[in-house]
Design a protein around this motif. Structure first.
Motif, mmCIF file in Angstrom:
data_model
loop_
_atom_site.group_PDB
_atom_site.id
_atom_site.type_symbol
_atom_site.label_atom_id
_atom_site.label_comp_id
_atom_site.label_asym_id
_atom_site.label_seq_id
_atom_site.Cartn_x
_atom_site.Cartn_y
_atom_site.Cartn_z
ATOM 1 N N TYR A 185 -0.676 -22.445 6.431
ATOM 2 C CA TYR A 185 0.270 -23.489 6.016
ATOM 3 C C TYR A 185 1.539 -22.842 5.487
ATOM 4 N N ILE A 186 2.683 -23.356 5.928
ATOM 5 C CA ILE A 186 3.981 -22.888 5.453
ATOM 6 C C ILE A 186 4.800 -24.120 5.089
ATOM 7 N N SER A 187 5.282 -24.178 3.854
ATOM 8 C CA SER A 187 6.050 -25.328 3.406
ATOM 9 C C SER A 187 7.349 -25.449 4.192
ATOM 10 N N ASP A 188 7.976 -26.623 4.122
ATOM 11 C CA ASP A 188 9.185 -26.872 4.893
ATOM 12 C C ASP A 188 10.303 -25.887 4.555
ATOM 13 N N ASN A 189 10.362 -25.453 3.299
ATOM 14 C CA ASN A 189 11.407 -24.485 2.928
ATOM 15 C C ASN A 189 10.982 -23.038 3.176
ATOM 16 N N GLY A 190 9.739 -22.848 3.635
ATOM 17 C CA GLY A 190 9.274 -21.522 3.993
ATOM 18 C C GLY A 190 8.829 -20.650 2.841
ATOM 19 N N ARG A 191 8.816 -21.181 1.625
ATOM 20 C CA ARG A 191 8.491 -20.355 0.463
ATOM 21 C C ARG A 191 7.002 -20.393 0.120
ATOM 22 N N LYS A 192 6.378 -21.533 0.240
ATOM 23 C CA LYS A 192 4.977 -21.669 -0.143
ATOM 24 C C LYS A 192 4.075 -21.404 1.059
ATOM 25 N N LEU A 193 3.128 -20.495 0.866
ATOM 26 C CA LEU A 193 2.206 -20.112 1.934
ATOM 27 C C LEU A 193 0.770 -20.243 1.431
ATOM 28 N N SER A 194 -0.104 -20.777 2.267
ATOM 29 C CA SER A 194 -1.512 -20.912 1.889
ATOM 30 C C SER A 194 -2.385 -20.837 3.129
ATOM 31 N N LYS A 195 -3.615 -20.395 2.934
ATOM 32 C CA LYS A 195 -4.614 -20.447 3.993
ATOM 33 C C LYS A 195 -5.453 -21.707 3.778
#
Length: 247
Positions: A185-195
């Motif tokens: 998962y990558i947030s719309d602004n590209g900063r938050k990342l998660s599996k």
């Protein structure tokens, strides 16, 4: 049986259906699990846009308003469904792999954002796990991580991860290492990342296909990356992985 799982954040876009149909063709997909369809009337939607002209079977759960919604599509030439369980947060497709005669239960899950609701889903899934025989494959958007390394620039709550890991242990599930990247998962602004997306399988499945793997593909029109469960890796030129379950 080749499995592809993806959270699409709604399915009405032709660009999304073209993308998934291309992946389905390139990777020889026999089972497609879609999360967050956002369809309130799934039966009237033309899912053949995702599958193509060949025959397929469908199981779907409608969204609650504009939230959620699940769909499973599969090839009846490869997998014969004998039982379906519909839940707001998951679909269980139980049947027979025709080539092997093996009984397998596939769960497509879209877990809630709320931690307490997720724990309730784990309990429901555990009850189903204990009630059906056969091999198990759990796939989808779990909306939870297993440890702090699976999040970047987003909140990690150890108690929630512990609850998820306890479910995995209680259900007797294990996980292949994921190739292609650490996050799905990558947030719309590209900063938050998660599996947040993963495959979990029972020990019997891993014993039958010990060399299987999971790969995360590039994302194009979703904030989630598609993930594929791969049993055999082959060299087909520009396609990084192709797989089939064989005996």
């Amino acid at each position: 049986m080749n499995c592809l799982s993806i959270n699409l954040r709604e399915v009405r876009s032709n660009r999304k259906s073209d993308w998934i149909r291309g992946l389905k063709t390139s990777y020889g997909i026999h089972f497609l699990a879609i999360q967050e369809t956002k369809l309130q009337d799934s039966e009237s939607f033309l899912f053949n846009k995702f599958w193509g002209r060949v025959e397929y079977k469908l199981a779907a759960v409608n969204s609650q308003g504009r939230s959620g919604g699940l769909a499973c599509l599969w090839s009846p030439a490869v997998f014969r469904c004998v039982n379906l369980i519909h839940n707001r947060n998951f679909i269980v497709v139980s049947g027979i792999l025709l080539q092997t005669g093996c009984r397998i239960n596939l769960i497509n899950v879209y877990a809630p954002n709320d931690a307490a609701s997720r724990r309730a889903v784990w309990l429901e899934m555990l009850g189903v796990r204990n009630s059906l025989q056969g091999l198990w494959v759990v796939m989808g958007d779990i909306n939870e991580v297993r440890n702090a390394s699976e999040r970047m620039n987003s909140e990690y709550i150890e108690a929630n991860a512990d609850a998820f890991n306890h479910f995995i242990l209680s259900a007797g599930l294990v996980e292949y290492n994921m190739g292609g990247g650490n996050f799905t998962y990558i947030s719309d602004n590209g900063r938050k990342l998660s599996k947040l997306d993963r495959f979990l399988v029972c020990l019997g499945f891993m014993e039958k296909w010990p060399n299987a793997s999971v790969i995360a593909l590039d994302r194009e029109v979703s904030d989630h990356r598609p993930i594929i469960l791969s049993a055999i890796q082959s060299d087909f030129g520009h396609i990084p992985f192709i797989f089939q379950f064989l005996v």
